[in-house]
Write an enzyme that holds these catalytic residues in place. Structure first.
Site, PDB file in Angstrom:
ATOM      1  N   ASP A 150       5.326  -0.573   7.844  1.00  0.00           N
ATOM      2  CA  ASP A 150       4.822  -1.310   6.705  1.00  0.00           C
ATOM      3  C   ASP A 150       4.791   0.020   6.019  1.00  0.00           C
ATOM      4  O   ASP A 150       3.614   0.778   5.994  1.00  0.00           O
ATOM      5  CB  ASP A 150       3.608  -1.954   7.141  1.00  0.00           C
ATOM      6  CG  ASP A 150       2.812  -2.617   5.609  1.00  0.00           C
ATOM      7  OD1 ASP A 150       3.566  -2.229   4.475  1.00  0.00           O
ATOM      8  OD2 ASP A 150       2.109  -3.518   5.806  1.00  0.00           O
ATOM      9  N   TYR A 204       5.583  -6.067 -11.367  1.00  0.00           N
ATOM     10  CA  TYR A 204       6.520  -5.307 -10.846  1.00  0.00           C
ATOM     11  C   TYR A 204       7.203  -4.013 -11.572  1.00  0.00           C
ATOM     12  O   TYR A 204       7.388  -2.913 -11.245  1.00  0.00           O
ATOM     13  CB  TYR A 204       7.798  -6.162 -10.509  1.00  0.00           C
ATOM     14  CG  TYR A 204       9.230  -5.824 -10.201  1.00  0.00           C
ATOM     15  CD1 TYR A 204       9.342  -4.980  -8.649  1.00  0.00           C
ATOM     16  CD2 TYR A 204      10.189  -5.630 -11.117  1.00  0.00           C
ATOM     17  CE1 TYR A 204      10.525  -4.458  -8.326  1.00  0.00           C
ATOM     18  CE2 TYR A 204      11.667  -5.177 -10.725  1.00  0.00           C
ATOM     19  CZ  TYR A 204      11.851  -4.605  -9.200  1.00  0.00           C
ATOM     20  OH  TYR A 204      12.663  -3.840  -8.973  1.00  0.00           O
TER      21      TYR A 204
HETATM   22  P1  NAD Z   1      15.575  -7.069  -0.563  1.00  0.00           P
HETATM   23  O1  NAD Z   1      14.096  -7.948  -0.585  1.00  0.00           O
HETATM   24  O2  NAD Z   1      17.029  -7.644  -0.175  1.00  0.00           O
HETATM   25  O3  NAD Z   1      15.082  -5.777   0.473  1.00  0.00           O
HETATM   26  C1  NAD Z   1      13.841  -5.203   0.691  1.00  0.00           C
HETATM   27  C2  NAD Z   1      13.565  -4.555   2.176  1.00  0.00           C
HETATM   28  O4  NAD Z   1      12.202  -3.949   1.943  1.00  0.00           O
HETATM   29  C3  NAD Z   1      13.652  -5.769   3.212  1.00  0.00           C
HETATM   30  O5  NAD Z   1      14.249  -5.444   4.240  1.00  0.00           O
HETATM   31  C4  NAD Z   1      12.166  -5.810   3.523  1.00  0.00           C
HETATM   32  O6  NAD Z   1      11.633  -6.024   4.695  1.00  0.00           O
HETATM   33  C5  NAD Z   1      11.700  -4.427   3.111  1.00  0.00           C
HETATM   34  N1  NAD Z   1      10.316  -4.427   2.967  1.00  0.00           N
HETATM   35  C6  NAD Z   1       9.220  -5.287   1.970  1.00  0.00           C
HETATM   36  N2  NAD Z   1       8.224  -4.874   2.100  1.00  0.00           N
HETATM   37  C7  NAD Z   1       7.960  -3.932   3.011  1.00  0.00           C
HETATM   38  C8  NAD Z   1       7.028  -3.258   3.245  1.00  0.00           C
HETATM   39  N3  NAD Z   1       5.534  -3.577   3.080  1.00  0.00           N
HETATM   40  N4  NAD Z   1       7.069  -2.142   4.143  1.00  0.00           N
HETATM   41  C9  NAD Z   1       8.427  -1.997   4.730  1.00  0.00           C
HETATM   42  N5  NAD Z   1       9.445  -2.711   4.336  1.00  0.00           N
HETATM   43  C10 NAD Z   1       9.270  -3.534   3.481  1.00  0.00           C
HETATM   44  O7  NAD Z   1      15.557  -6.264  -1.901  1.00  0.00           O
HETATM   45  P2  NAD Z   1      16.751  -5.567  -2.502  1.00  0.00           P
HETATM   46  O8  NAD Z   1      17.318  -6.405  -3.408  1.00  0.00           O
HETATM   47  O9  NAD Z   1      17.767  -5.029  -1.725  1.00  0.00           O
HETATM   48  O10 NAD Z   1      16.040  -4.230  -3.237  1.00  0.00           O
HETATM   49  C11 NAD Z   1      15.872  -2.979  -2.580  1.00  0.00           C
HETATM   50  C12 NAD Z   1      15.305  -2.168  -3.687  1.00  0.00           C
HETATM   51  O11 NAD Z   1      15.918  -2.172  -5.009  1.00  0.00           O
HETATM   52  C13 NAD Z   1      13.894  -2.418  -4.074  1.00  0.00           C
HETATM   53  O12 NAD Z   1      12.906  -1.412  -4.579  1.00  0.00           O
HETATM   54  C14 NAD Z   1      14.043  -3.297  -5.526  1.00  0.00           C
HETATM   55  O13 NAD Z   1      12.936  -3.269  -6.451  1.00  0.00           O
HETATM   56  C15 NAD Z   1      15.166  -2.282  -5.982  1.00  0.00           C
HETATM   57  N6  NAD Z   1      15.830  -3.099  -6.900  1.00  0.00           N
HETATM   58  C16 NAD Z   1      16.619  -4.185  -6.635  1.00  0.00           C
HETATM   59  C17 NAD Z   1      17.420  -4.911  -7.585  1.00  0.00           C
HETATM   60  C18 NAD Z   1      18.205  -6.024  -7.350  1.00  0.00           C
HETATM   61  O14 NAD Z   1      19.141  -6.760  -8.126  1.00  0.00           O
HETATM   62  N7  NAD Z   1      18.441  -6.414  -6.216  1.00  0.00           N
HETATM   63  C19 NAD Z   1      17.568  -4.386  -8.950  1.00  0.00           C
HETATM   64  C20 NAD Z   1      16.978  -3.239  -9.212  1.00  0.00           C
HETATM   65  C21 NAD Z   1      15.935  -2.553  -8.270  1.00  0.00           C
END
Ligand code: NAD
Length: 251
Positions: free
Chosen positions: A64, A156
């Site tokens: 975490d 966020y």
């Molecule tokens: P996702 O929700 O698919 O995956 C996030 C991962 O983080 C998951 O495996 C989850 O279990 C893990 N996680 C969440 N809380 C946690 C914690 N407290 N400790 C450890 N692990 C934890 O998200 P994503 O879409 O793959 O996004 C990944 C990153 O990219 C994030 O930082 C997000 O803000 C950023 N981002 C995503 C997008 C998008 O369009 N998906 C765009 C810009 C930025």
């Protein structure tokens, strides 16, 4: 094999874009610690990445990223498993859509803690080892929304804006240790779904229409830039924010 023998910790590496990063990193020769709160998905990916390998190149760990104890253990397990830590990718995050009037203080704190405090905790955990090794790289995942804002994501985008200041300031402090600190600011990954709702389709068309490149962003578009930031090719880049959004924003 641009990442040959590099040891990389990917937080949130078990699902979504982080999972893609881990898969490509291993294909490029790296050994990865998949640090995720979702242990089942992390272990499934560990098995996938280690299949048919002479020596394990992936290790799953339940972490975490908001826990000081867990993040300290994360650094130690990477060292015990692979002997060093070359790169930390602070990728774990959460992005709920909630109108500002409905964001409770508890929800605000949770989103800030997962998206921003996590970067402090994970960086703090790995930096002693990177200093001992004489160098390293930290890559923080932000979002290109920091440049423009968006309704329904004030908590966020506030946290991710903090990531920008964190990246620039930490880069200046860590340069003397040959440790680079950069951020990537992705655009929105557009899911490949045929039956999208009309509203979703209008929103996607609007995003793509404002991009320089006229197609939706896919998760795969983020992987190459991440490999570049992890690799020796980016050794003289620090304190920078790389927007990967098809030219939607210009920073
Ligand atoms: P996702 O929700 O698919 O995956 C996030 C991962 O983080 C998951 O495996 C989850 O279990 C893990 N996680 C969440 N809380 C946690 C914690 N407290 N400790 C450890 N692990 C934890 O998200 P994503 O879409 O793959 O996004 C990944 C990153 O990219 C994030 O930082 C997000 O803000 C950023 N981002 C995503 C997008 C998008 O369009 N998906 C765009 C810009 C930025």
């Amino acid at each position: 094999m641009r990442l040959e023998n590099k040891v990389i910790i990917v937080t949130g590496g078990a699902n979504g874009i982080g999972r893609r990063y881990c898969q490509r990193m291993v294909a490029e020769g790296a050994r990865v610690l998949i640090a995720d709160i979702d242990l089942d998905a992390a272990m499934e990916l560990e098995a996938e990445l280690n299949a048919d390998k002479d020596e394990p190149c992936a290790r799953a760990l339940r972490v975490d990223v908001t826990s000081e104890e867990n993040t300290a253990e994360m650094a130690q397990v990477a060292i015990d498993a692979f002997g060093r830590i070359d790169v930390l990718v602070n990728n774990a995050g959460t992005y709920p859509h909630v109108e500002f009037d409905d964001i409770t203080y508890d929800a605000w704190r949770k989103v800030i803690t997962i998206n921003l405090d996590s970067m402090y905790l994970c960086s703090k955990a790995v930096l002693p080892q990177m200093k001992k090794q004489g160098g390293g790289k930290i890559i923080n995942v932000a979002t290109d929304l920091v440049w423009v804002g968006l309704p329904g994501m004030v908590h966020y985008i506030s946290a991710k804006s903090g990531v920008i200041g964190f990246t620039r300031s930490l880069a200046r402090e860590m340069g003397e240790h040959n440790i680079t600190v950069n951020a990537m600011a992705p655009g929105a990954v557009i899911p490949q779904i045929d039956n999208l709702s009309k509203i979703a389709r209008i929103r996607i068309d609007s995003i793509v229409g404002h991009q320089a490149l006229k197609r939706p962003l896919q998760a795969e578009d983020l992987v190459g830039p991440m490999v570049f930031l992890c690799s020796a090719d980016s050794n003289f880049i620090s304190g920078q924010i790389l927007s990967v959004d098809g030219g939607l924003t210009n920073h």
